[in-house]
Design a protein around this motif. Structure first.
Motif, PDB file in Angstrom:
ATOM      1  N   TYR A  41     -32.531  56.709 -52.505  1.00 48.04           N
ATOM      2  CA  TYR A  41     -32.454  57.953 -53.278  1.00 48.04           C
ATOM      3  C   TYR A  41     -33.707  58.120 -54.139  1.00 48.04           C
ATOM      4  CZ  TYR A  41     -30.977  61.072 -57.076  1.00 48.04           C
ATOM      5  OH  TYR A  41     -30.919  62.074 -58.011  1.00 48.04           O
ATOM      6  N   LEU A  42     -34.107  57.045 -54.793  1.00 51.79           N
ATOM      7  CA  LEU A  42     -35.300  57.121 -55.641  1.00 51.79           C
ATOM      8  C   LEU A  42     -36.546  57.426 -54.815  1.00 51.79           C
ATOM      9  CD1 LEU A  42     -34.637  54.061 -58.008  1.00 51.79           C
ATOM     10  CD2 LEU A  42     -34.392  56.489 -58.572  1.00 51.79           C
ATOM     11  N   TYR A  43     -36.647  56.808 -53.655  1.00 54.15           N
ATOM     12  CA  TYR A  43     -37.846  56.971 -52.822  1.00 54.15           C
ATOM     13  C   TYR A  43     -37.879  58.348 -52.143  1.00 54.15           C
ATOM     14  CZ  TYR A  43     -41.501  55.993 -49.398  1.00 54.15           C
ATOM     15  OH  TYR A  43     -42.658  56.057 -48.649  1.00 54.15           O
ATOM     16  N   ASP A  44     -36.754  58.748 -51.549  1.00 55.94           N
ATOM     17  CA  ASP A  44     -36.725  59.993 -50.764  1.00 55.94           C
ATOM     18  C   ASP A  44     -36.556  61.238 -51.620  1.00 55.94           C
ATOM     19  OD1 ASP A  44     -37.095  58.732 -48.374  1.00 55.94           O
ATOM     20  OD2 ASP A  44     -34.976  58.726 -47.800  1.00 55.94           O
ATOM     21  N   ASP A  45     -35.696  61.159 -52.652  1.00 56.55           N
ATOM     22  CA  ASP A  45     -35.338  62.367 -53.392  1.00 56.55           C
ATOM     23  C   ASP A  45     -36.043  62.504 -54.730  1.00 56.55           C
ATOM     24  OD1 ASP A  45     -33.686  62.973 -51.332  1.00 56.55           O
ATOM     25  OD2 ASP A  45     -31.838  62.341 -52.312  1.00 56.55           O
ATOM     26  N   VAL A  46     -36.091  61.445 -55.500  1.00 56.69           N
ATOM     27  CA  VAL A  46     -36.618  61.540 -56.860  1.00 56.69           C
ATOM     28  C   VAL A  46     -38.140  61.495 -56.874  1.00 56.69           C
ATOM     29  CG1 VAL A  46     -36.616  60.480 -59.153  1.00 56.69           C
ATOM     30  CG2 VAL A  46     -34.518  60.513 -57.784  1.00 56.69           C
ATOM     31  N   ASN A  47     -38.711  60.660 -56.045  1.00 55.68           N
ATOM     32  CA  ASN A  47     -40.154  60.403 -56.072  1.00 55.68           C
ATOM     33  C   ASN A  47     -40.976  61.677 -55.893  1.00 55.68           C
ATOM     34  OD1 ASN A  47     -42.224  58.495 -56.383  1.00 55.68           O
ATOM     35  ND2 ASN A  47     -42.562  58.414 -54.173  1.00 55.68           N
ATOM     36  N   LYS A  48     -40.457  62.627 -55.079  1.00 56.56           N
ATOM     37  CA  LYS A  48     -41.223  63.843 -54.777  1.00 56.56           C
ATOM     38  C   LYS A  48     -41.221  64.839 -55.929  1.00 56.56           C
ATOM     39  CE  LYS A  48     -38.518  64.614 -51.287  1.00 56.56           C
ATOM     40  NZ  LYS A  48     -37.881  65.180 -50.077  1.00 56.56           N
ATOM     41  N   PHE A  49     -40.369  64.592 -56.980  1.00 55.31           N
ATOM     42  CA  PHE A  49     -40.280  65.538 -58.082  1.00 55.31           C
ATOM     43  C   PHE A  49     -41.095  65.099 -59.306  1.00 55.31           C
ATOM     44  CE2 PHE A  49     -36.591  66.685 -55.568  1.00 55.31           C
ATOM     45  CZ  PHE A  49     -36.640  68.066 -55.612  1.00 55.31           C
ATOM     46  N   LEU A  85     -41.248  48.975 -50.077  1.00 57.30           N
ATOM     47  CA  LEU A  85     -40.386  48.824 -51.255  1.00 57.30           C
ATOM     48  C   LEU A  85     -39.363  47.710 -51.046  1.00 57.30           C
ATOM     49  CD1 LEU A  85     -39.242  49.797 -53.980  1.00 57.30           C
ATOM     50  CD2 LEU A  85     -37.987  51.564 -52.739  1.00 57.30           C
ATOM     51  N   LEU A  86     -38.717  47.700 -49.890  1.00 56.86           N
ATOM     52  CA  LEU A  86     -37.713  46.671 -49.619  1.00 56.86           C
ATOM     53  C   LEU A  86     -38.333  45.288 -49.511  1.00 56.86           C
ATOM     54  CD1 LEU A  86     -35.364  48.468 -47.039  1.00 56.86           C
ATOM     55  CD2 LEU A  86     -35.119  48.279 -49.524  1.00 56.86           C
ATOM     56  N   ASP A  87     -39.510  45.201 -48.875  1.00 58.81           N
ATOM     57  CA  ASP A  87     -40.178  43.894 -48.737  1.00 58.81           C
ATOM     58  C   ASP A  87     -40.523  43.322 -50.102  1.00 58.81           C
ATOM     59  OD1 ASP A  87     -39.994  44.000 -46.001  1.00 58.81           O
ATOM     60  OD2 ASP A  87     -42.022  44.796 -45.696  1.00 58.81           O
ATOM     61  N   ILE A  88     -41.062  44.153 -50.981  1.00 58.25           N
ATOM     62  CA  ILE A  88     -41.451  43.676 -52.316  1.00 58.25           C
ATOM     63  C   ILE A  88     -40.221  43.229 -53.096  1.00 58.25           C
ATOM     64  CG2 ILE A  88     -42.440  44.418 -54.523  1.00 58.25           C
ATOM     65  CD1 ILE A  88     -44.292  46.271 -52.880  1.00 58.25           C
ATOM     66  N   TYR A  89     -39.140  44.015 -53.010  1.00 60.20           N
ATOM     67  CA  TYR A  89     -37.908  43.645 -53.714  1.00 60.20           C
ATOM     68  C   TYR A  89     -37.357  42.328 -53.171  1.00 60.20           C
ATOM     69  CZ  TYR A  89     -33.066  43.663 -55.269  1.00 60.20           C
ATOM     70  OH  TYR A  89     -31.854  43.292 -55.820  1.00 60.20           O
ATOM     71  N   ASN A  90     -37.343  42.166 -51.846  1.00 57.71           N
ATOM     72  CA  ASN A  90     -36.803  40.941 -51.236  1.00 57.71           C
ATOM     73  C   ASN A  90     -37.628  39.714 -51.591  1.00 57.71           C
ATOM     74  OD1 ASN A  90     -34.658  42.270 -50.014  1.00 57.71           O
ATOM     75  ND2 ASN A  90     -35.825  42.729 -48.152  1.00 57.71           N
ATOM     76  N   ASN A  91     -38.910  39.925 -51.935  1.00 52.82           N
ATOM     77  CA  ASN A  91     -39.784  38.810 -52.339  1.00 52.82           C
ATOM     78  C   ASN A  91     -39.694  38.526 -53.830  1.00 52.82           C
ATOM     79  OD1 ASN A  91     -40.767  38.381 -49.738  1.00 52.82           O
ATOM     80  ND2 ASN A  91     -42.418  39.881 -49.988  1.00 52.82           N
ATOM     81  N   ASN A  92     -38.706  39.170 -54.507  1.00 49.62           N
ATOM     82  CA  ASN A  92     -38.487  38.967 -55.944  1.00 49.62           C
ATOM     83  C   ASN A  92     -39.709  39.339 -56.775  1.00 49.62           C
ATOM     84  OD1 ASN A  92     -35.799  38.102 -55.730  1.00 49.62           O
ATOM     85  ND2 ASN A  92     -36.454  36.004 -55.263  1.00 49.62           N
ATOM     86  N   VAL A 116     -46.442  50.049 -52.825  1.00 46.51           N
ATOM     87  CA  VAL A 116     -45.382  50.764 -52.108  1.00 46.51           C
ATOM     88  C   VAL A 116     -45.954  52.043 -51.509  1.00 46.51           C
ATOM     89  CG1 VAL A 116     -43.157  51.935 -52.286  1.00 46.51           C
ATOM     90  CG2 VAL A 116     -43.561  49.820 -53.565  1.00 46.51           C
ATOM     91  N   VAL A 117     -46.183  52.008 -50.204  1.00 47.98           N
ATOM     92  CA  VAL A 117     -46.686  53.179 -49.487  1.00 47.98           C
ATOM     93  C   VAL A 117     -45.559  53.819 -48.676  1.00 47.98           C
ATOM     94  CG1 VAL A 117     -48.360  54.009 -47.782  1.00 47.98           C
ATOM     95  CG2 VAL A 117     -48.984  52.169 -49.376  1.00 47.98           C
ATOM     96  N   LYS A 118     -44.725  52.985 -48.123  1.00 43.13           N
ATOM     97  CA  LYS A 118     -43.568  53.471 -47.366  1.00 43.13           C
ATOM     98  C   LYS A 118     -42.331  52.700 -47.815  1.00 43.13           C
ATOM     99  CE  LYS A 118     -45.015  50.624 -43.407  1.00 43.13           C
ATOM    100  NZ  LYS A 118     -46.264  50.162 -44.040  1.00 43.13           N
ATOM    101  N   PHE A 119     -41.153  53.184 -47.384  1.00 44.82           N
ATOM    102  CA  PHE A 119     -39.895  52.617 -47.869  1.00 44.82           C
ATOM    103  C   PHE A 119     -39.753  51.138 -47.497  1.00 44.82           C
ATOM    104  CE2 PHE A 119     -35.170  52.041 -47.476  1.00 44.82           C
ATOM    105  CZ  PHE A 119     -34.890  52.162 -48.833  1.00 44.82           C
ATOM    106  N   SER A 120     -40.230  50.774 -46.339  1.00 46.78           N
ATOM    107  CA  SER A 120     -40.137  49.364 -45.932  1.00 46.78           C
ATOM    108  C   SER A 120     -40.934  48.468 -46.878  1.00 46.78           C
ATOM    109  CB  SER A 120     -40.621  49.193 -44.492  1.00 46.78           C
ATOM    110  OG  SER A 120     -41.955  49.628 -44.350  1.00 46.78           O
ATOM    111  N   THR A 135     -46.167  61.413 -61.337  1.00 47.55           N
ATOM    112  CA  THR A 135     -46.440  60.016 -61.677  1.00 47.55           C
ATOM    113  C   THR A 135     -45.764  59.117 -60.650  1.00 47.55           C
ATOM    114  OG1 THR A 135     -46.459  60.603 -64.012  1.00 47.55           O
ATOM    115  CG2 THR A 135     -46.247  58.253 -63.471  1.00 47.55           C
ATOM    116  N   LYS A 136     -46.476  58.098 -60.211  1.00 49.12           N
ATOM    117  CA  LYS A 136     -45.922  57.203 -59.211  1.00 49.12           C
ATOM    118  C   LYS A 136     -44.844  56.321 -59.833  1.00 49.12           C
ATOM    119  CE  LYS A 136     -47.566  54.208 -55.480  1.00 49.12           C
ATOM    120  NZ  LYS A 136     -46.954  55.025 -54.420  1.00 49.12           N
TER     121      LYS A 136
END
Length: 643
Positions: free
Chosen positions: A582-590, A606-613, A600-604, A593-594
Motif C-alpha cells: 500500500y505504501l509503495y503503490d498507493d501512498v508513494n505517488k502522492f 523494498l522486500l529484500d532490504i526488509y528481509n535483510n533487517n 528502493v527502486v522497485k517493490f522487490s 519526498t521519497k
C-alpha cells in the motif's frame, strides 16, 4: 313457539388501515361462487388443507370443480395437473386473510373468511408468507348471484371459467356485463377511505363518486401521494380489472365509461340514495386502532441515511457490523465497485433457467430435480422411472430479478413491525448517481424516516411487487428502512459524491486513532526487532504527514486485523504484502519526498532490504518512532504517580 327476537350485531371493523391487497380479482370471485355451487350451497365451507406452510384447495373439492367445468376444460389444452396448479395459485389460498376479509366480506359481502383455528389472530399471516387453513362463511348474496346465473348457467359458466383460468372461452359479452353489474350492486354499501394529507381524509361509498360525476361531469381523484390502505387498495384493483359496471380508472383518477350514459347513472345513484336509509344501518366508522394492527418498529437512535468515512483501517466496516446488531438478521450487505449498475442494485429483467421435470410433463420448475430425489421416488414406486424419466430439460424464461436494494425494501414495507438495514460497502467506488438513478430522490426523509416524495414505478417493477403481494403505483422508503454505507476516499479510481447526493446523508468521521487500545501489542518488525505495533503505526503516520501525505492516506488501527498481531507468521505476511505494498503503490505517488531509502527502486528491493533487517524508511521515521516511545513512557510514568 314465537320467533326468535332480533339482537344487536357486533360492530364491524372496516379494516381501513391494513396494507395488504389483492390483484387479479376475477379469479377470486369465480372460485368463491364455484366452491359454493359445487359443494352443495353450504353456509360454511372448510375448503383448504395445509401444504408446506401454505394451503391448497382440498383434492375432493378440486375434483368437483373440474367436473363443474368439464365442458369448458375439454375446449382448452389444459390438463388435470395444470388446472390443479391454477386453482392452487388463486388468491383465495395465496392472499392474506385480512385482504380476503376486506374484498369478499366488506366490499362484495359474498362471504366472510375466518381461520379454522379460532386461536389464530387475523394479523398472523402478515409476515413470513405462511398461510393457515380457512373457512368461507357464505352470505345470502350468493343466493342473489345464483338467481342471475341459474337463468343461463351454461353461458355464465363460460365467463366464470374464463375469469378463473384466463383461457379463451366462447361466451357472449352480455353475460360478462351482467356479472360485472351484479358485483357492482353488491359493492354499493362498501366504505372506502382516501387520505388527502396527514390530517385530512375522506370516507366515501361508490355513490359518492357517482354523484360527483353526475353533478360535475369530471374525473374523480381516488389516489394521493399517501399510500392507499384497506378497501381503497382493493377498489383501485376493482377498477383496473374492469369490475365496476360504470367506472374505469386512469392513473390516479376514475371516470365514467364511454358506454355509460350520465343520465342513467344519475337515476341509478338516486335509487341507491333511496335504498340506503331502508337498510336500518347506522354508519359508524370504527377507526383503525384494533388489536390486530401491530405497533410500528421502534425507531433506532441513529441516522436513516448514514455514511461512515475515514482513512484505511479506521474500522468503518467493524463499526457498522457492531451497530447492525440492532437489526438482528434483518439486513443485507452489498459492495459497490466501478462497474456496478442500477440494474444490479435495484433490479431488471434477466434470463433465468427453468427445468422440465419429465418427458410427459408440461410443467417447468426453477429447481433441478436432484439424484437423491429421483432415488427416493424410485424407492416409493419402481415404475416411476419407466413412466416419468427425469430429464431436467433446460429452457430459458425472463423474469424481473430484484437487486439487494429492492429485496430488503420490500421486506421493510411488508413488515412495519421490524427495522431493516441495507449496508453498502465502499459506496464511492461506483458512480452513485448512476447506481441510485431516480431512487436517490427517495432519500429525502421526514422526521419519521419516510420518503418525503414517492416515485412512480415501471410496470416491470410493479408486476414484481404484485408477486410479493404489494399493490403499489409508487415506491417510497418507509420509516423502518435504514441505509448505512462506508466510504474510503483514499481508494484509487473513486468517484466523488455530488453535492445533491451528499446532502441527503449524515456523515460520521472515524478518527485515525479510534480503537487504538486494541492494538497495543509487541510485534517483530525487521531491523527494529520487537516494537509496540501502535507506536510503529503512529510514528509511520507522523512520518507520512511530515513528507506531505494527506490524512486520508494514513494508516488506521485496523489496517491490519488486530487478531493477526498474535500470529507472527501471518503478521509478517500482512506487513509485507498489505502495508508495504500500500505504501509503495498507493501512498508513494502522492508525495514528492521519497518515503523509502535510496536503494528502493522497485517493490522487490523494498522486500529484500526488509528481509535483510536493514532500515527501509528515511532516518526521519526512526526519529518519529523514538519521540512517540519517549512520550508514551512519560505518560505512563505520570499515570503511575497519580495512582
Amino acid at each position: 313457539m314465537f320467533p326468535k327476537e332480533v339482537t344487536d350485531f357486533k360492530k364491524v371493523e372496516l379494516k381501513l388501515a391494513i396494507k395488504s391487497s389483492i390483484p387479479n380479482l376475477k379469479p377470486l370471485l369465480s372460485i368463491v361462487f364455484t366452491l359454493w355451487k359445487v359443494t352443495g350451497e353450504l353456509g360454511n365451507l372448510s375448503f383448504s388443507e395445509s401444504q408446506d406452510n401454505k394451503i391448497v384447495i382440498k383434492k375432493e373439492i378440486k375434483d368437483e370443480i373440474k367436473n363443474y367445468f368439464q365442458n369448458e376444460l375439454e375446449k382448452t389444452s389444459l390438463d388435470e395437473n395444470e388446472f390443479s396448479e391454477i386453482l392452487d395459485e388463486n388468491n383465495l389460498v395465496k392472499s392474506q386473510i385480512e385482504a380476503l376479509q376486506v374484498s369478499l366480506g366488506l366490499i362484495w359481502r359474498v362471504s366472510n373468511v375466518v381461520f379454522e383455528d379460532e386461536k389464530l389472530n387475523f394479523s398472523s399471516e402478515r409476515q413470513g408468507g405462511i398461510r393457515h387453513k380457512k373457512i368461507l362463511k357464505f352470505t345470502k348474496v350468493m343466493d342473489q348471484l345464483d338467481l342471475l346465473i341459474s337463468i343461463k348457467e351454461e353461458e355464465f359458466k363460460k365467463v366464470l371459467f374464463y375469469w378463473l383460468t384466463d383461457k379463451e372461452s366462447d361466451f357472449e359479452d352480455i353475460f360478462q356485463e351482467k356479472l360485472i353489474k351484479a358485483f357492482t350492486h353488491f359493492s354499493e354499501e362498501a366504505i372506502f377511505r382516501l387520505q388527502i394529507d396527514k390530517e385530512t381524509d375522506i370516507k366515501f361509498m361508490l355513490n359518492g363518486i357517482y354523484q360527483q360525476i353526475t353533478d360535475h361531469n369530471s374525473r374523480i381523484d381516488i389516489a394521493t401521494g399517501i399510500e392507499p390502505k384497506g378497501s381503497l387498495r382493493i377498489l383501485q384493483n376493482i377498477l383496473k380489472d374492469n369490475l365496476n359496471y360504470f367506472l374505469q380508472k386512469d392513473s390516479k383518477q376514475t371516470h365514467l365509461k364511454s358506454a355509460v350514459n350520465v343520465a342513467s347513472l344519475n337515476e341509478y345513484s338516486e335509487r341507491i340514495n333511496n335504498y340506503l336509509p331502508l337498510t336500518n344501518v347506522k354508519l359508524e366508522i370504527i377507526e383503525p386502532q384494533d388489536q390486530n394492527e401491530p405497533l410500528p418498529a421502534e425507531k433506532i437512535d441513529k441516522p436513516y441515511n448514514r455514511i461512515i468515512y475515514g482513512a484505511p483501517g479506521t474500522g468503518k466496516s467493524f463499526l457498522l457490523n457492531q451497530d447492525r446488531k440492532d437489526f438482528q438478521e434483518n439486513f443485507k450487505r452489498v459492495t459497490f465497485y466501478p462497474n456496478y449498475t442500477y440494474s444490479q442494485f435495484i433490479g431488471t429483467y434477466k434470463p433465468i433457467p427453468i427445468y422440465k421435470e419429465h418427458l410427459e410433463s408440461h410443467r417447468f420448475t426453477k429447481d433441478i430435480i436432484k439424484s437423491e430425489d429421483i432415488n427416493r421416488l424410485n424407492e416409493i414406486n419402481e415404475e416411476y422411472k419407466d413412466f416419468y424419466p427425469i430429464v431436467n430439460e433446460t429452457s430459458i424464461t425472463y423474469e424481473y430479478v430484484p437487486g439487494p436494494f429492492l429485496k430488503i425494501l420490500v421486506e421493510a414495507i411488508k413488515d412495519p413491525t421490524k427495522n431493516y438495514l441495507l449496508i453498502i460497502e465502499e459506496i464511492n467506488r461506483a458512480q452513485v448517481s448512476t447506481v441510485f438513478g431516480d431512487i436517490f430522490q427517495l432519500l429525502d426523509r421526514d422526521e419519521n424516516g419516510k420518503s418525503e416524495y414517492a416515485l412512480t414505478i415501471s410496470n416491470d417493477m410493479k408486476n414484481y411487487l404484485r408477486r410479493e403481494e404489494l399493490e403499489l403505483d409508487e415506491i417510497y422508503l418507509p420509516g423502518n428502512f435504514y441505509i448505512w454505507a462506508t466510504m474510503n476516499s483514499a481508494d484509487q479510481g473513486v468517484f466523488p459524491l455530488d453535492t445533491a447526493f451528499k446532502r441527503r446523508w449524515d456523515f460520521q468521521y472515524l478518527h485515525l486513532n479510534d480503537g487504538e487500545r486494541l492494538i497495543e501489542k509487541e510485534v517483530e518488525i525487521g531491523y527494529l526487532s520487537k516494537k509496540n505495533w501502535n507506536n510503529f503505526r503512529k510514528a509511520l503516520n507522523d512520518f507520512l504527514s511530515n513528507v506531505g501525505v494527506r490524512e486520508d492516506k494514513l494508516i488506521g488501527p485496523f489496517f491490519i486485523n488486530p487478531n493477526i498481531l498474535d500470529n507472527p507468521i501471518k503478521f509478517q505476511e500482512q506487513l509485507k504484502n498489505k502495508l508495504f505494498m500500500y505504501l509503495y503503490d498507493d501512498v508513494n505517488k502522492f508525495t514528492t519526498t521519497k518515503l523509502f531509502v535510496q536503494d528502493v527502486v522497485k517493490f522487490s528491493d523494498l522486500l529484500d532490504i526488509y528481509n535483510n533487517n536493514e532500515p527501509i524508511f528515511d532516518s526521519l521515521f526512526d526519529d518519529k518512532l523514538k519521540l512517540i516511545e519517549e512520550e508514551k513512557e512519560k505518560n505512563e510514568g505520570n499515570e503511575s504517580i497519580e495512582e
